[in-house]
Structure formats: structure tokens, C-alpha cells
Motif scaffolding. Structure first.
Motif, PDB file in Angstrom:
ATOM      1  N   MET A   1       4.535  13.811  -2.926  1.00  0.00           N
ATOM      2  CA  MET A   1       5.503  12.896  -3.492  1.00  0.00           C
ATOM      3  C   MET A   1       4.786  11.992  -4.498  1.00  0.00           C
ATOM      4  N   LYS A   2       5.414  11.737  -5.580  1.00  0.00           N
ATOM      5  CA  LYS A   2       4.867  10.836  -6.594  1.00  0.00           C
ATOM      6  C   LYS A   2       5.040   9.388  -6.134  1.00  0.00           C
ATOM      7  N   LEU A   3       4.164   8.514  -6.606  1.00  0.00           N
ATOM      8  CA  LEU A   3       4.221   7.107  -6.211  1.00  0.00           C
ATOM      9  C   LEU A   3       5.543   6.470  -6.610  1.00  0.00           C
ATOM     10  N   ALA A   4       6.020   6.743  -7.816  1.00  0.00           N
ATOM     11  CA  ALA A   4       7.290   6.156  -8.267  1.00  0.00           C
ATOM     12  C   ALA A   4       8.431   6.572  -7.342  1.00  0.00           C
ATOM     13  N   GLU A   5       8.443   7.835  -6.958  1.00  0.00           N
ATOM     14  CA  GLU A   5       9.487   8.336  -6.052  1.00  0.00           C
ATOM     15  C   GLU A   5       9.383   7.653  -4.692  1.00  0.00           C
ATOM     16  N   TYR A   6       8.166   7.498  -4.198  1.00  0.00           N
ATOM     17  CA  TYR A   6       7.957   6.828  -2.917  1.00  0.00           C
ATOM     18  C   TYR A   6       8.495   5.402  -2.955  1.00  0.00           C
ATOM     19  N   LEU A   7       8.118   4.663  -3.994  1.00  0.00           N
ATOM     20  CA  LEU A   7       8.567   3.270  -4.100  1.00  0.00           C
ATOM     21  C   LEU A   7      10.084   3.190  -4.170  1.00  0.00           C
ATOM     22  N   LYS A   8      10.686   4.114  -4.905  1.00  0.00           N
ATOM     23  CA  LYS A   8      12.148   4.119  -5.040  1.00  0.00           C
ATOM     24  C   LYS A   8      12.817   4.426  -3.701  1.00  0.00           C
ATOM     25  N   THR A   9      12.345   5.449  -3.007  1.00  0.00           N
ATOM     26  CA  THR A   9      12.980   5.826  -1.736  1.00  0.00           C
ATOM     27  C   THR A   9      12.785   4.767  -0.659  1.00  0.00           C
ATOM     28  N   GLN A  10      11.669   4.030  -0.756  1.00  0.00           N
ATOM     29  CA  GLN A  10      11.398   2.978   0.223  1.00  0.00           C
ATOM     30  C   GLN A  10      12.019   1.641  -0.164  1.00  0.00           C
ATOM     31  N   GLY A  11      12.521   1.563  -1.388  1.00  0.00           N
ATOM     32  CA  GLY A  11      13.083   0.299  -1.870  1.00  0.00           C
ATOM     33  C   GLY A  11      12.023  -0.771  -2.038  1.00  0.00           C
ATOM     34  N   GLU A  12      10.801  -0.339  -2.317  1.00  0.00           N
ATOM     35  CA  GLU A  12       9.687  -1.272  -2.455  1.00  0.00           C
ATOM     36  C   GLU A  12       9.415  -1.534  -3.935  1.00  0.00           C
ATOM     37  N   SER A  13       9.203  -2.765  -4.271  1.00  0.00           N
ATOM     38  CA  SER A  13       8.947  -3.117  -5.675  1.00  0.00           C
ATOM     39  C   SER A  13       7.488  -2.850  -6.042  1.00  0.00           C
ATOM     40  N   LEU A  14       7.260  -2.693  -7.332  1.00  0.00           N
ATOM     41  CA  LEU A  14       5.892  -2.547  -7.823  1.00  0.00           C
ATOM     42  C   LEU A  14       5.058  -3.764  -7.427  1.00  0.00           C
ATOM     43  N   THR A  15       5.660  -4.923  -7.525  1.00  0.00           N
ATOM     44  CA  THR A  15       4.945  -6.164  -7.217  1.00  0.00           C
ATOM     45  C   THR A  15       4.527  -6.213  -5.751  1.00  0.00           C
ATOM     46  N   ALA A  16       5.432  -5.852  -4.857  1.00  0.00           N
ATOM     47  CA  ALA A  16       5.120  -5.863  -3.428  1.00  0.00           C
ATOM     48  C   ALA A  16       4.031  -4.849  -3.105  1.00  0.00           C
ATOM     49  N   PHE A  17       4.122  -3.662  -3.699  1.00  0.00           N
ATOM     50  CA  PHE A  17       3.114  -2.634  -3.446  1.00  0.00           C
ATOM     51  C   PHE A  17       1.769  -3.065  -4.030  1.00  0.00           C
TER      52      PHE A  17
END
Length: 66
Positions: free
Chosen positions: A1-17
């Protein structure tokens, strides 16, 4: 899984990650959008932080396509 896809599916922001990883949000933006690859150490930390959802192989797939 790509990082962007992971963040989107988890509802996690770039800032939080970014905070979780101890880096600045622009760094995560560059990783997630394929502008840069993380170091081996960071790729390992990303794999751990995502519970293995974003693996070394995912980063290698990106590198092959360039």
C-alpha cells in the motif's frame, strides 16, 4: 500500500503522521506524493508505524517505476 493511500484510508493527516514520525509535514508530503523516498531507517519506521501496511516493497515498487 502506498503511504498516501494509507493516510487516506486511516483518515490521518500528513501533519499528524509527520508528528508521529518526528519529521516536518513537507517531508511526509514528499514521501506520500512520490517526490522523495524515505531513508531505509525511515522506511522501517514507517512500516512499524503503519502496522506493516506500508512496506519496503511498496517503496521499491515506486523506485522501479521511475
Amino acid at each position: 500500500m502506498k503511504l498516501a493511500e494509507y493516510l487516506k484510508t486511516q483518515g490521518e493527516s500528513l501533519t499528524a503522521f509527520a508528528h508521529l514520525m518526528g519529521v516536518e509535514p513537507p517531508t511526509v508530503h514528499r514521501w506520500a506524493n512520490g517526490f522523495r523516498m524515505p531513508s531505509i531507517r525511515m522506511a522501517h519506521e514507517i512500516k512499524q508505524a503503519t502496522g506493516g501496511a506500508v512496506s519496503f516493497e511498496d517503496w521499491l515498487e515506486d523506485a522501479k517505476s521511475e
